[in-house]
Design a protein around this motif. Structure first.
Motif, PDB file in Angstrom:
ATOM      1  N   LEU A   1       0.488  -1.012  -0.153  1.00  0.00           N
ATOM      2  CA  LEU A   1       0.353   0.088  -0.519  1.00  0.00           C
ATOM      3  C   LEU A   1       0.787   1.240  -0.087  1.00  0.00           C
ATOM      4  N   GLY A   2       1.912   1.508   0.528  1.00  0.00           N
ATOM      5  CA  GLY A   2       3.184   2.424   0.284  1.00  0.00           C
ATOM      6  C   GLY A   2       3.124   2.720   1.457  1.00  0.00           C
ATOM      7  N   LEU A   3       2.403   1.847   2.225  1.00  0.00           N
ATOM      8  CA  LEU A   3       2.621   3.528   4.055  1.00  0.00           C
ATOM      9  C   LEU A   3       3.664   3.437   3.909  1.00  0.00           C
ATOM     10  N   ARG A   4       4.273   4.152   5.042  1.00  0.00           N
ATOM     11  CA  ARG A   4       5.358   4.723   5.379  1.00  0.00           C
ATOM     12  C   ARG A   4       5.428   6.534   6.236  1.00  0.00           C
ATOM     13  N   LYS A   5       6.188   6.456   6.935  1.00  0.00           N
ATOM     14  CA  LYS A   5       6.352   7.971   7.164  1.00  0.00           C
ATOM     15  C   LYS A   5       7.220   8.638   6.374  1.00  0.00           C
ATOM     16  N   LYS A   6       5.751   9.931   7.459  1.00  0.00           N
ATOM     17  CA  LYS A   6       6.643  11.383   6.800  1.00  0.00           C
ATOM     18  C   LYS A   6       7.661  11.524   6.573  1.00  0.00           C
ATOM     19  N   THR A   7       8.197  10.749   7.828  1.00  0.00           N
ATOM     20  CA  THR A   7       9.774  12.127   7.944  1.00  0.00           C
ATOM     21  C   THR A   7      10.932   9.915   7.257  1.00  0.00           C
ATOM     22  N   ASP A   8      10.213   9.291   6.513  1.00  0.00           N
ATOM     23  CA  ASP A   8      11.471   8.436   5.749  1.00  0.00           C
ATOM     24  C   ASP A   8      11.937   9.907   4.927  1.00  0.00           C
ATOM     25  N   PRO A   9      13.430   9.448   4.219  1.00  0.00           N
ATOM     26  CA  PRO A   9      13.416  10.118   3.593  1.00  0.00           C
ATOM     27  C   PRO A   9      13.723   9.513   2.431  1.00  0.00           C
ATOM     28  N   GLU A  10      13.588   8.420   1.785  1.00  0.00           N
ATOM     29  CA  GLU A  10      13.422   7.507   0.942  1.00  0.00           C
ATOM     30  C   GLU A  10      12.015   7.087   0.589  1.00  0.00           C
ATOM     31  N   ARG A  11      11.163   7.171  -0.251  1.00  0.00           N
ATOM     32  CA  ARG A  11       9.894   7.052  -1.082  1.00  0.00           C
ATOM     33  C   ARG A  11       9.868   5.519  -1.554  1.00  0.00           C
ATOM     34  N   PRO A  12       9.402   4.633  -1.332  1.00  0.00           N
ATOM     35  CA  PRO A  12       9.361   3.096  -1.713  1.00  0.00           C
ATOM     36  C   PRO A  12       8.447   2.991  -2.689  1.00  0.00           C
ATOM     37  N   GLN A  13       8.206   1.697  -3.733  1.00  0.00           N
ATOM     38  CA  GLN A  13       7.862   1.759  -4.946  1.00  0.00           C
ATOM     39  C   GLN A  13       6.658   2.197  -5.089  1.00  0.00           C
ATOM     40  N   LEU A  14       6.174   2.379  -6.199  1.00  0.00           N
ATOM     41  CA  LEU A  14       4.826   2.704  -6.147  1.00  0.00           C
ATOM     42  C   LEU A  14       3.796   1.922  -5.503  1.00  0.00           C
ATOM     43  N   SER A  15       3.039   2.603  -4.995  1.00  0.00           N
ATOM     44  CA  SER A  15       1.330   1.340  -4.238  1.00  0.00           C
ATOM     45  C   SER A  15       0.468   0.835  -5.516  1.00  0.00           C
ATOM     46  N   VAL A  16       0.307  -0.396  -4.691  1.00  0.00           N
ATOM     47  CA  VAL A  16      -1.101  -0.995  -6.088  1.00  0.00           C
ATOM     48  C   VAL A  16      -2.098  -0.091  -5.764  1.00  0.00           C
ATOM     49  N   VAL A  17      -2.560   1.113  -5.484  1.00  0.00           N
ATOM     50  CA  VAL A  17      -3.604   1.544  -5.076  1.00  0.00           C
ATOM     51  C   VAL A  17      -3.034   3.154  -6.275  1.00  0.00           C
ATOM     52  N   GLU A  18      -2.260   2.926  -6.475  1.00  0.00           N
ATOM     53  CA  GLU A  18      -1.640   4.436  -6.741  1.00  0.00           C
ATOM     54  C   GLU A  18      -1.465   3.539  -8.562  1.00  0.00           C
ATOM     55  N   GLN A  19      -0.561   2.584  -8.600  1.00  0.00           N
ATOM     56  CA  GLN A  19      -1.160   2.032 -10.101  1.00  0.00           C
ATOM     57  C   GLN A  19      -2.049   1.845 -10.237  1.00  0.00           C
ATOM     58  N   ALA A  20      -3.168   1.426  -9.783  1.00  0.00           N
ATOM     59  CA  ALA A  20      -4.971   1.125 -10.061  1.00  0.00           C
ATOM     60  C   ALA A  20      -4.810   2.452 -10.526  1.00  0.00           C
TER      61      ALA A  20
END
Length: 465
Positions: free
Chosen positions: A445-464
């Motif tokens: 789902l791409g859930l991450r803390k706002k303080t995380d400097p790196e953005r994970p890969q695109l979530s399935v929700v964003e891909q949809a």
């Protein structure tokens, strides 16, 4: 040779027998449960009234159910009311038991079938006043304000109704029994007499029963054994939603649920209750997740909301509403230990929408995602349906009825669902994504803390999207 003393009294709670009446049963310690029973001097065989016959020759016409006119009640009963059946409807005061059965009686009478509504608690004028308010006034509906069993049986002989509604069984008395109305002997005698009349006349009987403060049916436990069907009418005081559940059903499934809404004009059926358990948001909000729970065999869309806030207290609060507190405590521990979501110094509030009560473990994943979303203060690009049970090691386990749950989600227009391994695929426009652990679900789902400097890969929700 010692003389045998006949055991002429029996406890209605545990079955213990005694030669005389006692105020308290020595075996189960129940008060007022010992009553006199008939004792036969001989136990010889007698000629049966109805001889036995092969099961293939038994006619099914006498057991064919009739529609009550209330679809949600028919759903719970397994198709309708069976002739000669005795149905007990129990619920807390003010939940709407009398209103529901008055509606059933009026719709039964509208079909041209004579109906007798016997009220032992209200006068006929009071029942008529409620019938006017709920538009339940019908010519074939007869009212009788009686609390004497003999008088009620007399009305049955005179009118020959095709349905009897009694409100309530605990307030009817039998003059020959020396206990107060609602006592063990009184309730047992009243119910047994009505069961005999129902079977002899093939007349359905609907009984309203009171409940104790523990939520069980008031009176002897044998009351639930005497009747054919036991229904529980449930609802929160602050909510208009009412749920009808079958605790016992000799003529159909005992796991079905009917949904009603209590309004100013009476009670209304809710054939599609999913909208009652969700909230409409102008834009996606953090701390919310949807799930499909099974109420009996019916899939219901439910929304779980969570709020996570900092706490300076040594023991942060954990408050739940509509969800089991023990289950939520386990999910919080799994989230912190297996998914790295720090909650030890945070207050956590978890609640359902619309007064829904979730006991289905398939909602574990939705509750965990809602808490993680609130902790990260992030929302999804579009609504997500999460289905799955979470184990203590954080793994996702399969739950029964996944196909029905996904079909309901697809019918409601959802496009993304998270499911346990082995349940993925497509159902119409819905894409079911398999996740193995709760940490995997949060990463997908791409859930991450706002303080995380790196953005994970695109979530399935964003891909949809």
């Amino acid at each position: 040779m010692a003389k045998t003393v006949p055991q002429s009294h029996q406890c209605s709670e545990c079955g213990w027998r005694a030669p005389k009446w006692l105020g308290r049963c020595p075996q189960c310690q129940a008060w007022g449960s010992i009553a006199e029973v008939g004792v036969s001097a001989t136990h010889g065989a007698t000629a049966p009234v109805n001889p036995a016959q092969p099961i293939t020759e038994v006619s099914l016409a006498a057991a064919a159910s009739l529609g009550s006119g209330v679809g949600e009640l028919d759903r719970v009963l397994g198709g309708g009311i069976t002739p000669g059946s005795v149905v007990l409807l129990a619920g807390e005061p003010g939940v709407g038991k009398s209103t529901l059965l008055l509606e059933v009686a009026s719709r039964w009478a509208r079909a041209g079938r004579r109906t007798l509504y016997a009220s032992a608690e209200e006068s006929a004028a009071q029942v008529r006043l409620r019938a006017e308010r709920t538009h339940a006034v019908v010519d074939e509906l007869y009212l009788a304000a009686e609390n004497d069993l003999g008088a009620i049986l007399g009305h049955i002989e005179e009118l020959s109704p095709q349905l009897l509604v009694l409100d309530s069984v605990q307030t009817v008395q039998v003059p020959g029994v020396d206990t107060t109305p609602g006592g063990v002997a009184q309730v047992k005698e009243v119910t047994a007499a009505l069961v005999r009349v129902a079977k002899q006349r093939a007349m359905p009987v609907l009984l309203i029963g009171h409940v104790t403060k523990e939520g069980t049916v008031a009176g002897p436990r044998t009351l639930e054994h005497l009747v054919d069907v036991v229904l529980n009418f449930e609802g929160e005081p602050h909510s208009s939603l009412r749920l009808l559940r079958a605790a016992k059903n000799r003529f159909g499934p005992a796991d079905e649920v009917g949904c009603f809404e209590l309004t100013e004009d009476g009670i209304r059926e809710v054939a599609d209750p999913s909208g009652l358990f969700t909230a409409l948001h102008a834009e996606p909000a953090p701390g919310t997740c949807l799930s499909i729970s099974l109420a009996g065999r019916r899939p219901l869309l439910t929304e779980i909301q969570a709020l996570v806030a900092p706490s300076a207290a040594p023991m942060p609060r954990r408050v739940t509403h509509g969800v089991e507190s023990g289950r939520v405590a386990m999910l919080l521990a799994v989230l912190q230990r297996r998914a790295g979501v720090k909650l030890h110094n945070k207050e956590v509030y978890v609640s359902t929408v619309g007064g829904a009560r979730l006991i289905d473990p398939a909602s574990d994943l939705a509750a965990a995602i809602a808490v993680a979303s609130a902790a990260c203060d992030q929302s999804f690009a579009r609504p997500v349906v999460a289905i799955g049970e979470i184990g203590l090691s954080g793994e996702l386990r399969r739950v029964p009825g996944v196909e029905r749950r996904l079909a309901e989600a697809a019918r409601l227009g959802f496009q993304v669902a998270l499911v346990p391994p082995g349940c993925g695929g497509r159902v119409g426009a819905l894409r079911a994504v398999e996740v193995t652990t709760v940490a995997n679900a949060l990463a997908v789902l791409g859930l991450r803390k706002k303080t995380d400097p790196e953005r994970p890969q695109l979530s399935v929700v964003e891909q949809a999207g």
